[in-house]
Design a protein around this motif. Structure first.
Motif, PDB file in Angstrom:
ATOM      1  N   GLU A   1       0.824  -1.205   0.000  1.00 25.75           N
ATOM      2  CA  GLU A   1       0.000   0.000   0.000  1.00 25.75           C
ATOM      3  C   GLU A   1       0.858   1.256   0.000  1.00 25.75           C
ATOM      4  O   GLU A   1       0.542   2.235  -0.683  1.00 25.75           O
ATOM      5  N   ARG A   2       1.949   1.249   0.765  1.00 22.31           N
ATOM      6  CA  ARG A   2       2.848   2.415   0.763  1.00 22.31           C
ATOM      7  C   ARG A   2       3.378   2.671  -0.650  1.00 22.31           C
ATOM      8  O   ARG A   2       3.478   3.814  -1.091  1.00 22.31           O
ATOM      9  N   GLU A   3       3.721   1.621  -1.351  1.00 19.53           N
ATOM     10  CA  GLU A   3       4.229   1.766  -2.710  1.00 19.53           C
ATOM     11  C   GLU A   3       3.143   2.308  -3.635  1.00 19.53           C
ATOM     12  O   GLU A   3       3.390   3.193  -4.461  1.00 19.53           O
ATOM     13  N   ALA A   4       1.913   1.791  -3.487  1.00 18.11           N
ATOM     14  CA  ALA A   4       0.813   2.214  -4.359  1.00 18.11           C
ATOM     15  C   ALA A   4       0.445   3.675  -4.136  1.00 18.11           C
ATOM     16  O   ALA A   4       0.012   4.367  -5.068  1.00 18.11           O
ATOM     17  N   LEU A   5       0.615   4.161  -2.906  1.00 11.77           N
ATOM     18  CA  LEU A   5       0.147   5.505  -2.553  1.00 11.77           C
ATOM     19  C   LEU A   5       1.255   6.552  -2.524  1.00 11.77           C
ATOM     20  O   LEU A   5       0.993   7.713  -2.181  1.00 11.77           O
ATOM     21  N   LYS A   6       2.476   6.182  -2.881  1.00 13.08           N
ATOM     22  CA  LYS A   6       3.587   7.119  -2.697  1.00 13.08           C
ATOM     23  C   LYS A   6       3.413   8.395  -3.510  1.00 13.08           C
ATOM     24  O   LYS A   6       3.742   9.494  -3.027  1.00 13.08           O
ATOM     25  N   ASP A   7       2.882   8.295  -4.726  1.00 14.66           N
ATOM     26  CA  ASP A   7       2.694   9.493  -5.545  1.00 14.66           C
ATOM     27  C   ASP A   7       1.624  10.402  -4.953  1.00 14.66           C
ATOM     28  O   ASP A   7       1.773  11.633  -4.942  1.00 14.66           O
ATOM     29  N   LEU A   8       0.553   9.807  -4.457  1.00 21.31           N
ATOM     30  CA  LEU A   8      -0.520  10.603  -3.862  1.00 21.31           C
ATOM     31  C   LEU A   8      -0.051  11.260  -2.572  1.00 21.31           C
ATOM     32  O   LEU A   8      -0.424  12.392  -2.268  1.00 21.31           O
ATOM     33  N   ARG A   9       0.796  10.580  -1.829  1.00 19.77           N
ATOM     34  CA  ARG A   9       1.342  11.168  -0.600  1.00 19.77           C
ATOM     35  C   ARG A   9       2.170  12.403  -0.910  1.00 19.77           C
ATOM     36  O   ARG A   9       2.140  13.388  -0.178  1.00 19.77           O
ATOM     37  N   GLU A  10       2.909  12.355  -1.993  1.00 23.46           N
ATOM     38  CA  GLU A  10       3.739  13.500  -2.375  1.00 23.46           C
ATOM     39  C   GLU A  10       2.890  14.706  -2.763  1.00 23.46           C
ATOM     40  O   GLU A  10       3.350  15.847  -2.678  1.00 23.46           O
ATOM     41  N   LEU A  11       1.643  14.467  -3.186  1.00 20.84           N
ATOM     42  CA  LEU A  11       0.743  15.559  -3.571  1.00 20.84           C
ATOM     43  C   LEU A  11       0.049  16.193  -2.365  1.00 20.84           C
ATOM     44  O   LEU A  11      -0.619  17.215  -2.509  1.00 20.84           O
ATOM     45  N   ALA A  12       0.173  15.588  -1.187  1.00 24.92           N
ATOM     46  CA  ALA A  12      -0.617  15.997  -0.035  1.00 24.92           C
ATOM     47  C   ALA A  12      -0.280  17.412   0.422  1.00 24.92           C
ATOM     48  O   ALA A  12       0.887  17.808   0.471  1.00 24.92           O
ATOM     49  N   ASP A  13      -1.322  18.173   0.741  1.00 23.54           N
ATOM     50  CA  ASP A  13      -1.149  19.486   1.357  1.00 23.54           C
ATOM     51  C   ASP A  13      -0.858  19.345   2.843  1.00 23.54           C
ATOM     52  O   ASP A  13      -0.233  20.207   3.445  1.00 23.54           O
ATOM     53  N   GLN A  14      -1.348  18.259   3.435  1.00 20.39           N
ATOM     54  CA  GLN A  14      -1.036  17.975   4.828  1.00 20.39           C
ATOM     55  C   GLN A  14      -0.990  16.473   5.035  1.00 20.39           C
ATOM     56  O   GLN A  14      -1.818  15.727   4.518  1.00 20.39           O
ATOM     57  N   VAL A  15       0.012  16.035   5.802  1.00 17.61           N
ATOM     58  CA  VAL A  15       0.122  14.640   6.217  1.00 17.61           C
ATOM     59  C   VAL A  15      -0.058  14.597   7.728  1.00 17.61           C
ATOM     60  O   VAL A  15       0.619  15.317   8.465  1.00 17.61           O
ATOM     61  N   ILE A  16      -0.981  13.783   8.183  1.00 20.21           N
ATOM     62  CA  ILE A  16      -1.202  13.595   9.613  1.00 20.21           C
ATOM     63  C   ILE A  16      -0.769  12.194   9.991  1.00 20.21           C
ATOM     64  O   ILE A  16      -1.244  11.217   9.415  1.00 20.21           O
ATOM     65  N   ASP A  17       0.141  12.098  10.946  1.00 26.49           N
ATOM     66  CA  ASP A  17       0.557  10.810  11.484  1.00 26.49           C
ATOM     67  C   ASP A  17      -0.342  10.502  12.678  1.00 26.49           C
ATOM     68  O   ASP A  17      -0.297  11.185  13.698  1.00 26.49           O
ATOM     69  N   SER A  18      -1.170   9.480  12.535  1.00 32.28           N
ATOM     70  CA  SER A  18      -2.154   9.171  13.573  1.00 32.28           C
ATOM     71  C   SER A  18      -1.665   8.119  14.554  1.00 32.28           C
ATOM     72  O   SER A  18      -2.461   7.588  15.338  1.00 32.28           O
ATOM     73  N   SER A  19      -0.368   7.817  14.548  1.00 32.10           N
ATOM     74  CA  SER A  19       0.159   6.730  15.381  1.00 32.10           C
ATOM     75  C   SER A  19      -0.212   6.888  16.844  1.00 32.10           C
ATOM     76  O   SER A  19      -0.544   5.911  17.522  1.00 32.10           O
TER      77      SER A  19
END
Length: 288
Positions: free
Chosen positions: A125-143
């Motif tokens: 999943e990380r590999e599949a979503l890497k491009d979309l993650r780079e487009l993110a205006d905000q990344v929230i780490d919910s750990s």
């Protein structure tokens, strides 16, 4: 020619188990029209169908379930932006350890590894979503976030109610539990005497007036708060000028129960006159 009013569109993406369902429910609660798992290729059509002002705020989940269409997401989002709509991408993430624990607790199979291990699904999943993650205006780490914390953060960031300035969150935390990754400004208040070592205050928190007095009545505390307020008043208009719509000011002590809690409340009181949308979040006050 499409003459529909411009819309505010929030794309929620991220890892399975990171809180996407919580995030979209949070937006629904503040007035967004929400759709889970709409094929991204249909987004331009959705903006046409939601033509009137009734659906001026849209939110939808775009994630690994898109399959072969996922690679089209950057192109489609660019197309919608060029049509005049305001599009923001929120990406929810969490550590592998946290995701594995959540799948274990719910006894769910990972959607990208129905016959394999959860770890294999996470890596795919990380590999599949890497491009979309780079487009993110905000990344929230919910750990380290619970559902209430995540809901509060999402609503503070995307609440459609008009405001004269950025949405502001003041947070207390304990360094023992880690520095909050979403913090824009971090201040360490461990230079102040710790109420934990005062027997009658040890079992209380910074919300108690006795602890608050112990922390706030010191001259060095007052000087510190004044300097932080001055810095915030200097920075906030400049953040706003650069288009930043949300800010998190974090104050940390050892455990996040005494000093940081008292000072965060004091800072909130002093800033609320300048920023009506000030939210207070005591992240670790209930932790042992």
């Amino acid at each position: 020619m499409n003459t529909a009013p411009a819309k505010h569109i929030v794309i929620i993406s991220g890892m399975s188990g990171s809180g996407k369902s919580t995030a979209i429910r949070a937006l629904e609660d503040v007035g967004f029209f929400c759709i889970d798992n709409l094929p991204v290729l249909l987004l331009p059509k959705l903006t046409e169908l939601a033509g009137g002002g009734q659906f001026s705020h849209l939110a939808l989940v775009v994630d690994a379930r898109e399959g072969i269409f996922l690679h089209e997401a950057p192109r489609v989002l660019d197309e919608v932006r060029r049509a005049g709509h305001h599009v923001e991408v929120l990406f929810l993430d969490a550590s592998d350890e946290s995701l594995i624990r959540r799948f274990s607790e719910t006894r769910r199979r990972h959607p990208l590894a129905p016959t394999g291990s959860v770890s294999e699904g996470i890596q795919a999943e990380r590999e599949a979503l890497k491009d979309l993650r780079e487009l993110a205006d905000q990344v929230i780490d919910s750990s380290v976030l619970n559902v209430h914390d995540l809901k509060r953060m999402v609503q503070a960031r995307f609440n459609p109610e008009p405001a004269s300035g950025p949405s502001l969150s003041v947070m207390s935390f304990g360094f023992r539990h880690g520095v909050p990754p979403q913090a824009d400004l971090v201040f360490d208040v461990r230079f102040l005497p710790n109420p934990y070592f005062v027997p009658e205050l040890k079992g209380l928190t910074g919300k108690d007036p006795r602890v608050a007095s112990y922390v706030l009545e010191r001259e060095e505390t007052q000087q510190f708060v004044e300097k932080v307020v001055d810095l915030c008043r200097f920075l906030f208009p400049r953040y706003q000028k650069e288009g930043k719509a949300y800010l998190t000011v974090a104050l940390g002590c050892t455990g996040g129960k005494h000093r940081s809690v008292a000072i965060a409340e004091e800072l909130r009181k002093r800033l609320v006159g300048d920023h009506p949308r000030v939210q207070l979040w005591d992240r670790d006050v209930e932790k042992e």
